[in-house]
Structures are given as C-alpha cells and as structure tokens.
Write a protein that holds these residues in place. Sequence first.
Motif, PDB file in Angstrom:
ATOM      1  N   SER A 237       7.646  -6.863  -9.650  1.00 20.86           N
ATOM      2  CA  SER A 237       6.620  -7.910  -9.674  1.00 20.86           C
ATOM      3  C   SER A 237       7.049  -9.009 -10.628  1.00 20.86           C
TER       4      SER A 237
ATOM      5  N   CYS B 156      -0.374  -1.546  -2.529  1.00 22.84           N
ATOM      6  CA  CYS B 156       0.901  -1.546  -1.832  1.00 22.84           C
ATOM      7  C   CYS B 156       1.983  -0.947  -2.722  1.00 22.84           C
ATOM      8  N   ARG B 157       2.903  -0.248  -2.106  1.00 19.23           N
ATOM      9  CA  ARG B 157       4.039   0.300  -2.828  1.00 19.23           C
ATOM     10  C   ARG B 157       5.096  -0.783  -2.961  1.00 19.23           C
ATOM     11  N   CYS B 158       5.379  -1.213  -4.162  1.00 16.54           N
ATOM     12  CA  CYS B 158       6.393  -2.241  -4.371  1.00 16.54           C
ATOM     13  C   CYS B 158       7.371  -1.764  -5.433  1.00 16.54           C
TER      14      CYS B 158
ATOM     15  N   GLN C  93       7.245 -11.541  -1.655  1.00 11.72           N
ATOM     16  CA  GLN C  93       6.091 -12.279  -1.142  1.00 11.72           C
ATOM     17  C   GLN C  93       5.339 -12.940  -2.294  1.00 11.72           C
TER      18      GLN C  93
ATOM     19  N   LEU D  20       5.338 -10.221  -5.464  1.00  5.63           N
ATOM     20  CA  LEU D  20       5.619  -8.785  -5.358  1.00  5.63           C
ATOM     21  C   LEU D  20       6.843  -8.574  -4.495  1.00  5.63           C
TER      22      LEU D  20
ATOM     23  N   TYR E  42       8.899  -5.871  -2.089  1.00  3.74           N
ATOM     24  CA  TYR E  42       8.704  -4.659  -1.292  1.00  3.74           C
ATOM     25  C   TYR E  42      10.040  -4.151  -0.808  1.00  3.74           C
TER      26      TYR E  42
ATOM     27  N   SER F 238      15.341  -5.800   0.312  1.00  5.51           N
ATOM     28  CA  SER F 238      13.935  -5.992  -0.064  1.00  5.51           C
ATOM     29  C   SER F 238      13.456  -7.385   0.331  1.00  5.51           C
TER      30      SER F 238
END
Length: 258
Positions: free
Chosen positions: A42, A37-39, A232, A256, A258, A229
Amino acid sequence: MNVRKAAVANQFYPGNPEDLSQQLEELFAPFKTEKKCRCIASITPHAGYIYSGSTAAEAFAKIDFEGFDSLLLMGPAHRVPLSGLAVPSSTMFATPMGNYPLATDLIKQLVATGFAIYDDNAHLNEHSLEVQIPFLQHLGVETPLIPVVVGWSSPRYVAKVIEFVASRSNTLVMVSSDLSHFHTYPEAKKIDQQTTDRILNMEADIQPEEACGCTAINGLLYWLKESGSSIQTVSQCNSGDTAGDKQRVVGYASYLVY
C-alpha cells in the motif's frame, strides 16, 4: 521495554485518546461496508488527519490484514539528513491509543546484514511513520511492525531490502508518502495526476518534488516490476479539497497493490 514516544500527537492528530478514537471513527465511517481485499503493498499519505486522513482511511479500510506476520512500513526522513535506511532500537512505538509492537527479530536481521542501521535520532521526531499507526490500532491490527526511515538510496537497494524481509516473513509492504507540495490547486492536480499515472505504470523514477516518499515508492515499484502485480488508485485529493486554501496545496493519494 524500550518505547519510542509519540512525537506528533496534538499536531498531526489528537493527543487525547478519546478524541483520537472519535476522529478515526469519523474517518472510517464512510468505508464501513468496504470489501476487504488481499493485497501485498500500500501507499498512503501522512499529513495531518484533517488534511489526508480520509484518503489514508479509505485504503486501510480495504486491506485484509489477516495472515500477515509483519508489516514493513517505510517513510521519508523529514527531520534529519539520512543516507540509507534507519531502524529504531525500540521495541514499541507509542501513540495515545497505546503501544504498538515492533518485529524486533526482523529489525535485528536488517541491521546484521547491513541493509539498515540503528538510528533513533532519525525516528525521534519523524511523523511519516507515526501517523500511520493509529489507523492500524483503530482496526485492531496487532501485526508487528518494521518501521524504516528511508534516506537517500537507489530503487534497486530499497527493493533488495523489501525482498529480504518478504523472503523471511509473510509481509505487507506499506509506504508512507504525500505527493506534490505548495503549488496552486490546478497546478497540483496536473502534477499529481501525472505522478499517479507513472506509479500505476510502475515507473520507478518518481522525483522528490512529485512525492516526498519517492525513494521508498521507487524501491517498491522496482521490486514489483517483474511480479505480475497491479496497482490501483484508491483515493486522490489535495489539501485544497479538505482543510486548506487552494493557493498553496499539498497532494495526497492512496494506492493498493494486488
């Protein structure tokens, strides 16, 4: 070439490269089919791999590292008193798996603008940043790293540092933090869930007893507030679930953005 030597090999993770590679292979094995996934950020734990390695690995396995120009890695100062932010003068960080490159130009810019100081003593024995690097090496990531040990700073100040780097480089922000320390298992579960709820709500007032990396976490959350943003939870547990007893546990979670 100025290399910061590994300080916690044979303590937090194996010092033998073959043993370290094998442990990482086992930690990542359950997540081999995870969709990347593009995040933009983190949060991962930094305890010994037998305790928190699986929690960190699950987050690392989900991140699409392609296209980033730099990785801003921020973690707390466990070893020395520190006010403000400290970067190393080194050009590489060593682990048993080899040397990892640092984004020296961006590091110089942080110092030149007064956002950080060079302080090799703050990095010398600090584990919170070091333990994250073998995960990157196992995945074949070579994106230059900006390692920052975060001492006392306001959320607003840390957010300004993140924005400074992000405005000059396509950057993944990585925060290193464990959660609560040395409560009984049920107490820790309750405290850590409350902390997670506040992180997900982007409440930038996490306290040291709730997360040792709270200063970096709060700065990240402050930076994210107006970004639209979402955060999660990837994984959450404590040492009582992995390799410790349930009377005095340390909490771990990965998230993370997103």
